[in-house]
Write a protein that holds these residues in place. Structure first.
Motif, mmCIF file in Angstrom:
data_model
loop_
_atom_site.group_PDB
_atom_site.id
_atom_site.type_symbol
_atom_site.label_atom_id
_atom_site.label_comp_id
_atom_site.label_asym_id
_atom_site.label_seq_id
_atom_site.Cartn_x
_atom_site.Cartn_y
_atom_site.Cartn_z
ATOM 1 N N SER A 65 3.743 9.668 -43.471
ATOM 2 C CA SER A 65 4.320 10.895 -42.546
ATOM 3 C C SER A 65 4.847 11.614 -43.116
ATOM 4 C CB SER A 65 4.938 10.841 -40.534
ATOM 5 O OG SER A 65 5.198 11.226 -40.730
ATOM 6 N N THR A 66 5.129 12.750 -42.743
ATOM 7 C CA THR A 66 6.060 14.017 -43.782
ATOM 8 C C THR A 66 6.600 14.668 -42.384
ATOM 9 O OG1 THR A 66 6.677 15.922 -45.355
ATOM 10 C CG2 THR A 66 3.918 16.263 -44.187
ATOM 11 N N LEU A 67 7.595 15.389 -42.906
ATOM 12 C CA LEU A 67 8.420 16.013 -41.733
ATOM 13 C C LEU A 67 8.721 17.381 -42.124
ATOM 14 C CD1 LEU A 67 11.648 13.529 -41.945
ATOM 15 C CD2 LEU A 67 10.026 13.206 -40.041
ATOM 16 N N PHE A 68 9.045 17.992 -40.419
ATOM 17 C CA PHE A 68 8.612 19.459 -40.632
ATOM 18 C C PHE A 68 9.279 19.706 -39.453
ATOM 19 C CE2 PHE A 68 6.736 23.756 -39.840
ATOM 20 C CZ PHE A 68 6.889 24.274 -40.988
ATOM 21 N N GLY A 69 10.661 20.305 -39.611
ATOM 22 C CA GLY A 69 12.332 20.699 -38.600
ATOM 23 C C GLY A 69 12.253 19.465 -38.397
ATOM 24 N N ILE A 70 12.421 19.271 -37.159
ATOM 25 C CA ILE A 70 12.525 17.496 -36.775
ATOM 26 C C ILE A 70 10.918 17.206 -35.728
ATOM 27 C CG2 ILE A 70 14.569 18.137 -34.954
ATOM 28 C CD1 ILE A 70 13.315 18.675 -32.318
ATOM 29 N N ARG B 168 11.260 31.114 -44.298
ATOM 30 C CA ARG B 168 10.976 30.672 -45.968
ATOM 31 C C ARG B 168 9.440 31.570 -46.466
ATOM 32 N NH1 ARG B 168 15.429 30.515 -45.049
ATOM 33 N NH2 ARG B 168 16.923 28.502 -46.052
ATOM 34 N N ALA B 169 9.406 32.032 -47.137
ATOM 35 C CA ALA B 169 7.700 32.299 -47.294
ATOM 36 C C ALA B 169 6.976 32.271 -46.508
ATOM 37 C CB ALA B 169 8.611 32.964 -48.880
ATOM 38 N N LYS B 170 6.558 30.820 -46.683
ATOM 39 C CA LYS B 170 5.360 30.226 -46.683
ATOM 40 C C LYS B 170 5.028 29.540 -44.786
ATOM 41 C CE LYS B 170 3.909 29.330 -51.453
ATOM 42 N NZ LYS B 170 3.394 28.594 -52.436
ATOM 43 N N PHE B 171 6.772 29.378 -44.400
ATOM 44 C CA PHE B 171 6.938 28.381 -43.747
ATOM 45 C C PHE B 171 8.103 28.987 -42.654
ATOM 46 C CE2 PHE B 171 8.594 26.085 -46.642
ATOM 47 C CZ PHE B 171 10.084 25.952 -45.622
ATOM 48 N N THR B 172 8.381 29.215 -41.312
ATOM 49 C CA THR B 172 9.288 29.145 -41.030
ATOM 50 C C THR B 172 9.745 27.436 -39.963
ATOM 51 O OG1 THR B 172 9.115 31.232 -39.972
ATOM 52 C CG2 THR B 172 10.228 30.034 -38.532
ATOM 53 N N VAL B 173 10.460 27.377 -40.063
ATOM 54 C CA VAL B 173 11.677 26.127 -39.270
ATOM 55 C C VAL B 173 12.256 26.199 -38.137
ATOM 56 C CG1 VAL B 173 12.244 23.752 -39.878
ATOM 57 C CG2 VAL B 173 11.290 24.957 -41.438
ATOM 58 N N THR B 174 12.211 25.495 -36.502
ATOM 59 C CA THR B 174 12.852 26.358 -35.575
ATOM 60 C C THR B 174 13.657 25.126 -35.402
ATOM 61 O OG1 THR B 174 12.210 27.620 -34.806
ATOM 62 C CG2 THR B 174 13.702 26.945 -33.112
#
Length: 511
Positions: free
Chosen positions: A8-13, A333-339
């Motif tokens: 698994s990988t993390l994206f934000g929380i 970021r250029a390729k993604f957005t994290v909240t």
């Protein structure tokens, strides 16, 4: 032979499941790892080779192709060592692992095959349960954290050999079980500090009780040694206890950041973050090439204490303006957005002047220009977002030497909880409003209606103190909280009068 294992990988929380496809061919030699791995993932080949050799297995001298899907999502960190190693053993038919695709398997390998702890275990476990995996195999140091998630078998292991024996020889692993509710409620009221330790300062305690009851931001202004830091450290002890949902949300953030204590499972007390004034804006709000939560997110559902506020870089303070309003921070970021969530209570402290003393204090050696320059380090828009500005004066010797203890935190907390209960009932139909500090314009119009005397009072205050529209809203929110502490539904003029007096920096002597 092709075998699929899962990590698994993390994206934000939140977590996203990663499929690790391992193919061991009958022709050719080579080791090919694809799917946007970072350097830490690429280096796993050397750790895996040494670990397998030390437990009696080996990486076959064949063409090994490993694909980490989805291939367009970057994979980072050393947590995939165990996932890849088990895939290699199964694909090369060194072990039998018919059931391996039913488990999330993650862990960082040492060269002797032992497993080191990883980050972000709680969101990974939540995602594994939602996708119907049978279990989660991970380092033993992280097992209690993952076991908070019910209806998911969690197996904490010390060594890769245990995982091999589990699949190849059906030697059972010990399941980690945590009674989440029992552990949560047993540790709910553990506070290292208590307001009973504070001598005097009754007016400041009153202001902090109001701030805690309504979730308001507060600024403490006073000379060195007046007790600002001592008071700030105790505000968490009078806040309402975390709900189980808040505890899970807070734990997820600290898990992603790798800030959870070893062998802990669930955060049961509100976080208290106190960064040094040399902190950068990225460290405060979060960010980096691969964004991580900052201090304001680590303080989510708790307190962010900024000691010596004017000593922080102005650019650092300014980046807090949007999170203070929206209660979340978005990193693009250029390729993604994290909240990341960032619903915290801001507690700040400062000296009244560069010399450390109030303008009317004989010990004050600062000129008017020096004081103005000092106060200008904090912008007006940021001050507008702080509901209460409280002057903290030194405690007289008689009170300091008194043997009489102050009011205990649990007594104050009971009043705070009663006021918060009123607010919860009032806003139960609103999704994003839970306490008074979160009220928007519609809620202010509905729940902060003023009679004629109150309107005259606040009009005079607006004219004399040159208050902004945002400061006006803040005064109404604080007055609403004062009324809630008195269990009154209608705002009275004395509620507004008390709220107005908590705007110290708006008074003439500070201009």
């Amino acid at each position: 032979m092709l075998v699929k294992t899962y990590g698994s990988t993390l994206f934000g929380i939140n977590a996203t499941t990663i499929t690790v496809e391992v193919n061991v061919g009958s022709k050719g030699v080579g080791y090919f790892l694809v799917g946007l791995p970072d350097n830490a993932v690429k280096e796993s080949a050397h750790r895996i080779n040494a670990a397998l050799n030390n437990i009696g297995y080996k990486v076959p001298k064949k063409k090994i192709t490993i694909n980490m899907a989805p291939a367009d999502m970057r994979k980072e960190g050393s947590a995939y060592d165990l996932t890849i190693a088990m895939g290699i053993l199964a694909a090369s038919e060194q072990i039998r692992a018919d059931d391996i695709s039913n488990y999330i398997i993650m862990g960082e390998l040492s060269l002797d095959g032992t497993l080191n702890p990883i980050k972000g275990v709680l969101p990974i476990a939540i995602q594994a349960r939602s996708e119907g995996f049978k279990g989660f195999i991970l380092p033993k140091a992280n097992a209690k954290e993952a076991a908070v998630v019910n209806n998911l078998k969690v197996y904490g292991v010390d060594n890769i050999k245990q995982v091999v024996d589990f699949f190849d020889k059906s030697i059972p692993l010990e399941k980690t079980i945590v009674d989440t509710r029992k552990e949560f409620y047993d540790n709910l009221a553990n506070f290292p500090f208590d307001f009973a330790d504070v001598k005097g300062q009754e007016n400041v305690k009153r202001a902090m009780e109001i701030a805690a009851a309504g979730g308001h931001n507060i600024l403490l202004i006073g000379p060195p040694g007046s007790g600002k830091t001592m008071l700030a450290k105790r505000i968490a002890s009078i806040l309402p206890p975390l709900s189980l949902q808040e505890a899970l949300e807070t734990t997820k953030i600290h898990s992603v950041a790798g800030k959870l204590n070893k062998d802990s499972s669930l955060m049961t007390s509100r976080p208290f973050a106190s960064p040094h004034h040399t902190i950068s804006d990225v460290a405060l709000v979060g960010g980096g090439s691969y964004p991580q939560p900052g201090e304001i997110s680590l303080a989510h559902n708790g307190v962010l204490f900024l000691d010596e506020l004017p000593e922080f870089q102005r650019s650092v303070l300014e980046v807090m303006r949007q999170p203070l309003e929206d209660r979340e921070v978005t990193i693009s970021r250029a390729k993604f957005t994290v909240t990341y969530p960032a619903s915290f209570m801001l507690v700040a402290s400062m000296n009244p002047s560069p010399s450390g003393y109030f303008p009317d204090d004989p010990q004050n050696t600062s000129t008017a220009m020096e004081m103005q320059r000092y106060l200008n380090k904090i912008s007006g828009p940021l001050l507008d977002r702080i509901d209460l500005h409280i002057e903290v004066t030194p405690v007289p010797f008689e009170e300091l030497s008194s043997e009489r203890n102050g009011e205990k935190s649990e007594v104050i907390r009971a009043r705070v909880e009663a006021a918060r209960h009123i607010q919860t009932e009032r806003y139960h139909e609103l999704e994003h409003v839970h306490y008074n500090a979160q009220m928007g314009p519609k809620e202010l119009d509905a729940y902060c209606q003023l009679d004629e005397a109150s309107q005259d009072l606040i009009k005079k205050a607006m004219d004399k103190l040159h208050l902004s529209a945002r400061a006006y809203d803040r005064i109404l929110r604080v007055a609403r909280t004062i009324a809630d502490l008195e269990h009154l539904e209608v705002l009275k003029s004395h509620h507004l009068a008390e709220a107005i007096q908590y705007r110290s920096l708006d008074k003439d002597k500070w201009i």
